[in-house]
Design a protein around this motif. Structure first.
Motif, PDB file in Angstrom:
ATOM      1  N   GLN A   1      44.484  38.728  30.990  1.00  0.00           N
ATOM      2  CA  GLN A   1      43.809  38.284  29.769  1.00  0.00           C
ATOM      3  C   GLN A   1      44.356  36.948  29.267  1.00  0.00           C
ATOM      4  O   GLN A   1      43.684  36.237  28.525  1.00  0.00           O
ATOM      5  CB  GLN A   1      43.946  39.341  28.658  1.00  0.00           C
ATOM      6  CG  GLN A   1      43.115  40.586  28.870  1.00  0.00           C
ATOM      7  CD  GLN A   1      43.771  41.565  29.846  1.00  0.00           C
ATOM      8  OE1 GLN A   1      44.872  41.292  30.358  1.00  0.00           O
ATOM      9  NE2 GLN A   1      43.115  42.684  30.102  1.00  0.00           N
TER      10      GLN A   1
ATOM     11  N   ARG B   1      43.591  34.012  32.550  1.00  0.00           N
ATOM     12  CA  ARG B   1      42.176  33.692  32.781  1.00  0.00           C
ATOM     13  C   ARG B   1      41.455  33.189  31.543  1.00  0.00           C
ATOM     14  O   ARG B   1      40.304  32.743  31.634  1.00  0.00           O
ATOM     15  CB  ARG B   1      41.438  34.924  33.329  1.00  0.00           C
ATOM     16  CG  ARG B   1      41.867  35.290  34.737  1.00  0.00           C
ATOM     17  CD  ARG B   1      40.974  36.357  35.342  1.00  0.00           C
ATOM     18  NE  ARG B   1      41.445  36.732  36.668  1.00  0.00           N
ATOM     19  CZ  ARG B   1      40.881  37.659  37.436  1.00  0.00           C
ATOM     20  NH1 ARG B   1      39.805  38.305  37.005  1.00  0.00           N
ATOM     21  NH2 ARG B   1      41.375  37.941  38.624  1.00  0.00           N
ATOM     22  N   MET B   2      42.119  33.234  30.404  1.00  0.00           N
ATOM     23  CA  MET B   2      41.475  32.792  29.170  1.00  0.00           C
ATOM     24  C   MET B   2      40.960  31.354  29.254  1.00  0.00           C
ATOM     25  O   MET B   2      39.839  31.063  28.770  1.00  0.00           O
ATOM     26  CB  MET B   2      42.426  32.958  27.983  1.00  0.00           C
ATOM     27  CG  MET B   2      41.812  32.584  26.643  1.00  0.00           C
ATOM     28  SD  MET B   2      40.307  33.531  26.229  1.00  0.00           S
ATOM     29  CE  MET B   2      41.024  35.131  25.828  1.00  0.00           C
TER      30      MET B   2
ATOM     31  N   TRP C   1      37.557  31.442  30.798  1.00  0.00           N
ATOM     32  CA  TRP C   1      36.532  32.006  29.904  1.00  0.00           C
ATOM     33  C   TRP C   1      36.170  31.006  28.805  1.00  0.00           C
ATOM     34  O   TRP C   1      34.999  30.891  28.441  1.00  0.00           O
ATOM     35  CB  TRP C   1      37.039  33.309  29.288  1.00  0.00           C
ATOM     36  CG  TRP C   1      37.333  34.368  30.306  1.00  0.00           C
ATOM     37  CD1 TRP C   1      36.758  34.513  31.540  1.00  0.00           C
ATOM     38  CD2 TRP C   1      38.284  35.436  30.188  1.00  0.00           C
ATOM     39  NE1 TRP C   1      37.276  35.602  32.198  1.00  0.00           N
ATOM     40  CE2 TRP C   1      38.216  36.195  31.390  1.00  0.00           C
ATOM     41  CE3 TRP C   1      39.176  35.842  29.202  1.00  0.00           C
ATOM     42  CZ2 TRP C   1      39.011  37.318  31.614  1.00  0.00           C
ATOM     43  CZ3 TRP C   1      39.968  36.957  29.420  1.00  0.00           C
ATOM     44  CH2 TRP C   1      39.875  37.691  30.617  1.00  0.00           C
TER      45      TRP C   1
ATOM     46  N   ASN D   1      33.103  38.188  35.812  1.00  0.00           N
ATOM     47  CA  ASN D   1      33.735  37.107  35.067  1.00  0.00           C
ATOM     48  C   ASN D   1      32.757  36.425  34.124  1.00  0.00           C
ATOM     49  O   ASN D   1      33.116  36.012  33.016  1.00  0.00           O
ATOM     50  CB  ASN D   1      34.333  36.081  36.044  1.00  0.00           C
ATOM     51  CG  ASN D   1      35.255  35.089  35.386  1.00  0.00           C
ATOM     52  OD1 ASN D   1      36.274  35.464  34.815  1.00  0.00           O
ATOM     53  ND2 ASN D   1      34.914  33.812  35.470  1.00  0.00           N
TER      54      ASN D   1
ATOM     55  N   ASP E   1      32.569  38.487  31.088  1.00  0.00           N
ATOM     56  CA  ASP E   1      33.717  38.268  30.199  1.00  0.00           C
ATOM     57  C   ASP E   1      33.510  37.036  29.323  1.00  0.00           C
ATOM     58  O   ASP E   1      33.766  37.070  28.112  1.00  0.00           O
ATOM     59  CB  ASP E   1      34.996  38.107  31.030  1.00  0.00           C
ATOM     60  CG  ASP E   1      35.458  39.417  31.656  1.00  0.00           C
ATOM     61  OD1 ASP E   1      35.226  40.483  31.052  1.00  0.00           O
ATOM     62  OD2 ASP E   1      36.053  39.378  32.755  1.00  0.00           O
TER      63      ASP E   1
ATOM     64  N   ARG F   1      37.471  42.550  32.036  1.00  0.00           N
ATOM     65  CA  ARG F   1      38.693  42.096  31.352  1.00  0.00           C
ATOM     66  C   ARG F   1      38.533  41.876  29.848  1.00  0.00           C
ATOM     67  O   ARG F   1      39.418  42.235  29.076  1.00  0.00           O
ATOM     68  CB  ARG F   1      39.174  40.781  31.985  1.00  0.00           C
ATOM     69  CG  ARG F   1      39.311  40.822  33.491  1.00  0.00           C
ATOM     70  CD  ARG F   1      40.368  41.801  33.948  1.00  0.00           C
ATOM     71  NE  ARG F   1      40.540  41.766  35.412  1.00  0.00           N
ATOM     72  CZ  ARG F   1      41.348  42.571  36.081  1.00  0.00           C
ATOM     73  NH1 ARG F   1      42.088  43.461  35.434  1.00  0.00           N
ATOM     74  NH2 ARG F   1      41.443  42.487  37.398  1.00  0.00           N
ATOM     75  N   MET F   2      37.444  41.278  29.431  1.00  0.00           N
ATOM     76  CA  MET F   2      37.282  40.924  28.018  1.00  0.00           C
ATOM     77  C   MET F   2      36.786  42.124  27.224  1.00  0.00           C
ATOM     78  O   MET F   2      35.717  42.669  27.519  1.00  0.00           O
ATOM     79  CB  MET F   2      36.296  39.758  27.878  1.00  0.00           C
ATOM     80  CG  MET F   2      36.033  39.325  26.441  1.00  0.00           C
ATOM     81  SD  MET F   2      37.484  38.629  25.603  1.00  0.00           S
ATOM     82  CE  MET F   2      37.808  37.206  26.640  1.00  0.00           C
TER      83      MET F   2
ATOM     84  N   ASP G   1      39.595  47.227  32.526  1.00  0.00           N
ATOM     85  CA  ASP G   1      40.848  47.390  31.785  1.00  0.00           C
ATOM     86  C   ASP G   1      40.619  48.364  30.636  1.00  0.00           C
ATOM     87  O   ASP G   1      39.507  48.467  30.087  1.00  0.00           O
ATOM     88  CB  ASP G   1      41.326  46.042  31.257  1.00  0.00           C
ATOM     89  CG  ASP G   1      41.793  45.122  32.376  1.00  0.00           C
ATOM     90  OD1 ASP G   1      41.944  45.604  33.515  1.00  0.00           O
ATOM     91  OD2 ASP G   1      41.989  43.920  32.112  1.00  0.00           O
TER      92      ASP G   1
ATOM     93  N   VAL H   1      38.572  47.390  27.461  1.00  0.00           N
ATOM     94  CA  VAL H   1      37.251  46.749  27.583  1.00  0.00           C
ATOM     95  C   VAL H   1      36.148  47.593  26.962  1.00  0.00           C
ATOM     96  O   VAL H   1      35.335  47.111  26.162  1.00  0.00           O
ATOM     97  CB  VAL H   1      36.934  46.438  29.062  1.00  0.00           C
ATOM     98  CG1 VAL H   1      35.474  45.991  29.211  1.00  0.00           C
ATOM     99  CG2 VAL H   1      37.866  45.358  29.578  1.00  0.00           C
TER     100      VAL H   1
END
Length: 270
Positions: free
Chosen positions: A130, A133-134, A137, A170, A173, A196-197, A218, A221
């Protein structure tokens, strides 16, 4: 007597012609009549255009495709689609045509954005996901907002009635992040197996998610069931579709199921 015979033969010939016409209609596979009010099954012809726009602030080129219905009207419903991660494959934004074309056929103007460019850093696979990878995103969110503004500025005569976001993995997310940061812009968000998000615990915008059979998101989520019920969040478990079968590589049956769910969600029928 002769008149009766003539009338009899006239009626008989008429019945014969109607019977032949009915059989011809059945053999062609076409119904004898179609109600002009049956708009749900109507498909619009579509137009596909490709663009490359330049964000001078970020010094970044953003390719995107526009799938639009060939129908007149100055008030439109807009969908912005974001693809799953593809290791900088340059045509990933075109790899969901089963979905983007269907949306246009149903009357939605659809923008499909290419989020990865050749030379971009590859997405991190280690560390606290998180966090690492922010930036990817956030970049996707900036792409979505820039393309949305570019579309509106390029089409000043079109009134955008609603903006919906759809994204795979992705792309899901970054769609969630965009709606979380700009809820005033977005009506609905549909994710295809984002992992993930966290989906916000809110009712506006409206969130839905289609889940695969082989990936587990996750723990943060998917909201708890009671929160989903309170906020109207729709979590749909697909029975025979894996994470990587949610693009054009999926079977005809899998694509049809995904499209049907998406259409029902967008039209408030689910």
């Amino acid at each position: 007597m002769k008149r009766r015979k003539n009338r009899f033969y006239t009626v008989l010939i008429g019945i014969f012609i109607l019977t032949i016409g009915g059989l011809a209609s059945l053999s062609s596979g076409e119904p004898a009549s179609i109600s002009s009010n049956n708009t749900r099954n109507k498909r619009y012809g579509i137009r596909i255009e490709k663009f490359q726009v330049f964000d001078s602030i970020r010094n970044r080129l953003i390719p995107y495709a526009l799938y639009s219905p060939k129908m007149k009207g100055d008030s439109i419903r807009l969908v912005i689609f974001s693809h799953g991660y593809g290791s900088n494959y340059s045509k990933n934004y075109l790899n969901y045509s089963y979905l983007t074309k269907r949306l246009a056929e149903e009357g939605f103007w659809t923008l499909s954005i290419q989020h990865e460019l050749e030379g971009d850093s590859l997405i991190p696979t280690f560390g606290i996901i998180q966090i690492v990878r922010m930036p990817f995103w956030i970049r996707g969110e900036a792409n979505i907002l820039f393309v949305l503004n570019h579309f509106k500025e390029s089409n000043p005569n079109l009134k955008v009635r609603s903006v919906d976001l759809i994204g795979h993995s992705n792309g899901g997310d970054m769609s969630v992040l965009t709606a979380k940061d700009h809820p005033e812009l977005i009506r609905k968000v549909i994710t295809l197996d984002n992992l993930r998000m966290p989906i916000p615990r809110i009712s506006k915008p409206h969130f839905s998610s289609l889940r695969s059979t082989d990936k587990t998101a996750d723990s943060t989520v998917i909201p708890p069931e009671e929160v989903c019920l309170t906020c109207g969040i729709k979590i749909i478990q697909l029975k025979r579709t894996t994470h990587n079968q949610m693009n054009d590589e999926g079977s005809r049956k899998q694509k049809k199921q995904i499209n049907n769910y998406i259409q029902k969600i967008l039209e408030d029928r689910l």
